[in-house]
Design a protein around this motif. Sequence first.
Motif, short mmCIF file in Angstrom:
data_model
loop_
_atom_site.label_atom_id
_atom_site.label_comp_id
_atom_site.label_asym_id
_atom_site.label_seq_id
_atom_site.Cartn_x
_atom_site.Cartn_y
_atom_site.Cartn_z
N LEU A 73 8.72 1.67 -12.64
CA LEU A 73 7.86 1.70 -11.46
C LEU A 73 8.36 0.70 -10.41
O LEU A 73 8.28 0.97 -9.21
CB LEU A 73 6.41 1.41 -11.85
N PHE A 74 8.88 -0.42 -10.85
CA PHE A 74 9.49 -1.39 -9.92
C PHE A 74 10.69 -0.75 -9.23
O PHE A 74 10.83 -0.84 -8.00
CB PHE A 74 9.92 -2.65 -10.67
N ALA A 75 11.55 -0.09 -10.00
CA ALA A 75 12.76 0.52 -9.43
C ALA A 75 12.40 1.58 -8.39
O ALA A 75 13.00 1.60 -7.30
CB ALA A 75 13.62 1.12 -10.54
N VAL A 76 11.44 2.45 -8.68
CA VAL A 76 11.10 3.49 -7.71
C VAL A 76 10.41 2.89 -6.48
O VAL A 76 10.57 3.39 -5.37
CB VAL A 76 10.27 4.64 -8.32
N GLY A 107 0.81 -1.22 0.00
CA GLY A 107 0.00 0.00 0.00
C GLY A 107 0.84 1.26 0.00
O GLY A 107 0.48 2.26 -0.63
N VAL A 108 1.97 1.22 0.69
CA VAL A 108 2.89 2.37 0.71
C VAL A 108 3.42 2.62 -0.69
O VAL A 108 3.43 3.75 -1.18
CB VAL A 108 4.05 2.13 1.70
N MET A 109 3.83 1.55 -1.35
CA MET A 109 4.35 1.67 -2.71
C MET A 109 3.27 2.15 -3.68
O MET A 109 3.52 3.01 -4.53
CB MET A 109 4.91 0.33 -3.18
N LEU A 110 2.08 1.59 -3.57
CA LEU A 110 0.98 1.99 -4.44
C LEU A 110 0.61 3.46 -4.23
O LEU A 110 0.35 4.18 -5.19
CB LEU A 110 -0.25 1.11 -4.21
N ALA A 111 0.59 3.90 -2.98
CA ALA A 111 0.26 5.30 -2.70
C ALA A 111 1.23 6.23 -3.41
O ALA A 111 0.82 7.22 -4.04
CB ALA A 111 0.26 5.55 -1.19
N GLY A 112 2.51 5.93 -3.33
CA GLY A 112 3.52 6.78 -3.98
C GLY A 112 3.45 6.72 -5.49
O GLY A 112 3.45 7.75 -6.16
N LYS A 128 6.22 -7.61 -3.68
CA LYS A 128 5.24 -6.52 -3.56
C LYS A 128 5.59 -5.36 -4.49
O LYS A 128 4.70 -4.75 -5.09
CB LYS A 128 5.14 -6.04 -2.10
N ALA A 129 6.88 -5.07 -4.64
CA ALA A 129 7.29 -4.00 -5.57
C ALA A 129 6.92 -4.37 -7.00
O ALA A 129 6.50 -3.51 -7.79
CB ALA A 129 8.80 -3.74 -5.45
N GLY A 130 7.04 -5.65 -7.35
CA GLY A 130 6.63 -6.10 -8.67
C GLY A 130 5.13 -5.99 -8.89
O GLY A 130 4.67 -5.52 -9.93
N VAL A 131 4.36 -6.39 -7.91
CA VAL A 131 2.89 -6.26 -7.99
C VAL A 131 2.52 -4.80 -8.12
O VAL A 131 1.67 -4.42 -8.95
CB VAL A 131 2.22 -6.91 -6.75
N CYS A 132 3.16 -3.95 -7.33
CA CYS A 132 2.90 -2.52 -7.39
C CYS A 132 3.20 -1.97 -8.78
O CYS A 132 2.42 -1.18 -9.33
CB CYS A 132 3.73 -1.79 -6.35
N PHE A 135 3.18 -3.37 -11.74
CA PHE A 135 2.18 -3.73 -12.75
C PHE A 135 0.83 -3.09 -12.47
O PHE A 135 0.14 -2.64 -13.39
CB PHE A 135 2.07 -5.25 -12.88
N ALA A 136 0.45 -3.00 -11.19
CA ALA A 136 -0.82 -2.35 -10.84
C ALA A 136 -0.78 -0.86 -11.17
O ALA A 136 -1.73 -0.31 -11.75
CB ALA A 136 -1.14 -2.56 -9.37
N ALA A 137 0.31 -0.20 -10.80
CA ALA A 137 0.43 1.24 -11.06
C ALA A 137 0.47 1.51 -12.57
O ALA A 137 -0.13 2.47 -13.05
CB ALA A 137 1.68 1.81 -10.38
N ALA A 138 1.17 0.65 -13.31
CA ALA A 138 1.23 0.82 -14.76
C ALA A 138 -0.18 0.70 -15.36
O ALA A 138 -0.54 1.47 -16.25
CB ALA A 138 2.17 -0.21 -15.38
N ALA A 139 -0.97 -0.24 -14.86
CA ALA A 139 -2.34 -0.42 -15.38
C ALA A 139 -3.21 0.79 -15.05
O ALA A 139 -3.97 1.26 -15.91
CB ALA A 139 -2.95 -1.69 -14.79
N VAL A 140 -3.10 1.31 -13.83
CA VAL A 140 -3.88 2.49 -13.45
C VAL A 140 -3.47 3.68 -14.32
O VAL A 140 -4.32 4.44 -14.79
CB VAL A 140 -3.70 2.81 -11.95
N ARG A 141 -2.19 3.83 -14.55
CA ARG A 141 -1.70 4.95 -15.37
C ARG A 141 -2.15 4.82 -16.82
O ARG A 141 -2.55 5.80 -17.43
CB ARG A 141 -0.19 5.03 -15.29
N ARG A 142 -2.10 3.59 -17.35
CA ARG A 142 -2.56 3.38 -18.74
C ARG A 142 -4.04 3.73 -18.87
O ARG A 142 -4.47 4.27 -19.88
CB ARG A 142 -2.34 1.93 -19.17
#
Length: 182
Positions: free
Chosen positions: A116-119, A41-46, A161-165, A167-174
Motif C-alpha cells: 500500500l505504501f508503494a502504490v 486524502g488523494v492517496m487514501l481515496a485511491g 503521508k504515504a506511510g500514514v496512508c 497503515f490507515a488503508a491496511a486497517a480499513v481493509r482488515r
Amino acid sequence: MLSTRDLVLCALFAALLGGLGMAPPIPLGFLPVPITAQTLGVMLAGTILGARRGGLAALLFVLLVAAGLPLLAGGRGGIGVLMGPTGGFVLAWPLGAVITGWLAERFASGTSPVRLFAVSVVGGILAVYAVGIPWLALVAGLPIEKAALGTMAFLPGDLIKAGVCAFAAAAVRRAGILPLHA
C-alpha cells in the motif's frame, strides 16, 4: 452506473480532502508554498475506494475548488488558484487517485502496508509530481530542473503521508468496512 453508496463514498472522500485542508500547513520558509495534508486524502481515496470511486472523489473535490469553494489549505479556491503555478498539482489529484486505486486493485489487494505504501508513492506522489512539476515550470517560467528541485522539498512529507496512508488503508481493509472494488 454508480450506486447511492458509491456516490456517498465519493462525497465523503471529497469532504475528507477538504477537511485535510483545514490542518495547519507547515511553512518551509524558503518556498512560498507550505506542506499540507491534502495529498494524504488523494492517496487514501485511491487505496481505500479504488480507481473509479477514488478518482471521482478527487475530481469532485477539484470541481468544488474550481467553483470557488475555499477548500484548499489556507482557505483558497477558484479557477485562479488552479491556473496558478501550483495548480497543476491539484489538477493532478484525480489522476493520482485513479493510478493509486488501479495499482491497489491489482498489486495491493490485501492488507500489506508495504504494498500500500508503494502504490501510494507511485500514484499519490510520482503521478502528481509528473503533472505538477511541468505545470509549475510552465506557469512560473522556471526551468524544469529548478521546478523539480524546489518540489523535492515536499518529498519527505509526502513519503510520511504515504506511510500514514498505507497503515490507515491496511486497517480499513482488515476491518472489511469498504470493498476495494466498486
